[in-house]
Design a protein around this motif. Structure first.
Motif, PDB file in Angstrom:
ATOM      1  N   THR A   1       0.873  -1.417   0.043  1.00  0.00           N
ATOM      2  CA  THR A   1      -0.021   0.188  -0.156  1.00  0.00           C
ATOM      3  C   THR A   1       0.662   1.222  -0.095  1.00  0.00           C
TER       4      THR A   1
ATOM      5  N   LYS B   1      -7.279  -2.705  -5.979  1.00  0.00           N
ATOM      6  CA  LYS B   1      -7.364  -1.240  -5.666  1.00  0.00           C
ATOM      7  C   LYS B   1      -6.594  -0.154  -6.275  1.00  0.00           C
ATOM      8  N   TYR B   2      -5.133  -0.483  -6.659  1.00  0.00           N
ATOM      9  CA  TYR B   2      -4.194   0.316  -6.937  1.00  0.00           C
ATOM     10  C   TYR B   2      -3.894  -0.084  -8.279  1.00  0.00           C
TER      11      TYR B   2
ATOM     12  N   ASP C   1      -6.360  -7.824  -3.015  1.00  0.00           N
ATOM     13  CA  ASP C   1      -7.414  -6.586  -2.812  1.00  0.00           C
ATOM     14  C   ASP C   1      -6.378  -5.492  -2.887  1.00  0.00           C
TER      15      ASP C   1
END
Length: 403
Positions: free
Chosen positions: A346, A385-386, A381
């Motif tokens: 992240t 998202k990214y 996940d």
């Protein structure tokens, strides 16, 4: 700026070149608006040393002392004048001239790229193709009987001042093939054949912009086409070690600039030999990065540890100084705790996204490189998202343990 005419008619020519140096001095202000007191006379000493150095350089390269000694200055003293220069206008004009120069070079490159792509598209590979071309080493060479050698032939060369008085051919290019490659290999011959289309573009570029010097094309097959044509001479062992694919300009062009975040697992499972291998792996990765690339290194366990704490949440240019600096900090890594890879991923995605929005960096490819002894999950996940919406970042995992 003092100007004076040069001497002609068989005498010496004195050319004076002035180097413009623009110095911006920022004065720190205190709370009351006044300048902060300088602790020592350091800046004054720097200014004095700089001024003395500039005086020495200008005296050395302007020839002013020589003119005074030989009495020539008096001869032109009546024509010497002092002109006031508007610094802002001068800088603007220089900027405009540089912009025009770079624009011409970019246009020349664009024409070459388009011509190469079109010629390659139109060409069909022929394994049996036989084609005679001008080999840079063999041109104008003859055998024992006085006949031109194969891939040689008569190649007109004339000295040219624009090319340091080297003997060149302004109508044709030549092809250099590395010594360790067969110069009539099918892949070489086919590449040389279709790249002949670049000759007319080379000539056209030079006619449009006479300030151009060398133009060349490096192929992934190994051959190197150079304009204007010039004869290459092997060393005393009859070898030419040059291979265009090993040159920095080729490597930079063949591998697009990239922004890279290197994630290093420093959890407890990485203790001992695995961490040593991880450090070496990261160091090897840094070797593959060039001046056009940007990077940062983040170590992770339960927490994130930027290898260089002063460079949190940013990327730095992968020049030699920065890479060596980061290598020094790799020795400070130690393994403990649990690896929280999802947090590290992240952070890496956020870092790349934010840095890209600043307009800095490579402006091209982005990559996250993971150095670990294994990942317990796929972390879909995080990638969903990214990365999955536009798939901007490529994931590469490097194992840091021996098998």
């Amino acid at each position: 700026v003092s100007t004076f005419p040069t001497r002609s008619g068989g005498g010496c020519f004195f050319f004076t070149k002035f180097i413009i140096i623009i110095i911006i001095i920022l004065t720190a202000r205190g709370g009351g608006g006044g300048p902060l007191p300088l602790p020592h006379s350091g800046p004054l000493l720097w200014a004095s040393a700089f001024g003395g150095e500039m005086k020495s350089i200008s005296a050395k390269y302007s020839g002013s002392q020589v003119l005074q000694k030989v009495g020539k200055y008096k001869e032109f003293e009546h024509s010497v004048r002092v002109e006031e220069i508007d610094g802002l206008k001068l800088v603007k004009r220089l900027a405009e001239d540089m912009e025009e120069m770079f624009h011409k070079k970019a246009e020349a490159m664009k024409r070459l790229v388009e011509a190469a792509e079109e010629a390659h598209l139109q060409h069909e590979e022929d394994p049996e193709l036989q084609y005679e071309y001008f080999n840079a080493v063999l041109i104008n060479e003859v055998d024992e009987e006085g006949n031109n050698v194969e891939l040689g032939g008569e190649f007109i060369l004339q000295p040219n001042d624009h090319f340091n008085n080297l003997s060149v051919n302004l109508s044709l290019s030549v092809v250099q093939v590395p010594t360790n490659m067969y110069n009539k290999d099918s892949a070489i011959v086919n590449g040389v054949y279709w790249s002949e289309a670049l000759n007319r573009v080379f000539v056209d570029n030079f006619e449009r912009d006479p300030s151009l010097i060398w133009q060349y094309f490096g192929s992934a097959k190994g051959f190197f086409r150079q304009y204007p044509g010039i004869k290459w001479t092997p060393d005393e062992h009859g070898v030419i070690a040059f291979d265009c694919r090993n040159r920095k300009w080729y490597i930079q062009a063949a591998t697009s600039p990239k922004d890279v975040v290197i994630l290093v697992d420093v959890s407890g499972s990485m203790k001992g030999l695995r961490l040593t291998i991880a450090r070496q792996t990261v160091s090897s990765i840094l070797d593959t990065l060039g001046d056009d690339d940007f990077f940062n290194i983040i170590a992770y366990n339960e927490e994130l540890h930027y290898v260089e704490p002063c460079l949190n949440e940013t990327l730095v240019q992968a020049d030699l100084t920065n890479k060596d600096h980061f290598r020094e900090h790799l020795d400070k890594l130690f393994a403990k705790g649990i690896g929280m890879l999802d947090v590290a991923l992240t952070e890496a995605f956020e870092l790349l996204s934010n840095f890209n929005q600043t307009g800095r960096g490579s402006g091209c490819s982005q990559a996250i490189m993971l150095v670990t002894d294994g990942a317990v999950e796929t972390y879909d996940d995080v990638f969903a998202k990214y990365n999955w919406p536009e798939r901007k970042v490529r994931k590469k995992q490097t194992a840091a343990h021996c098998k």
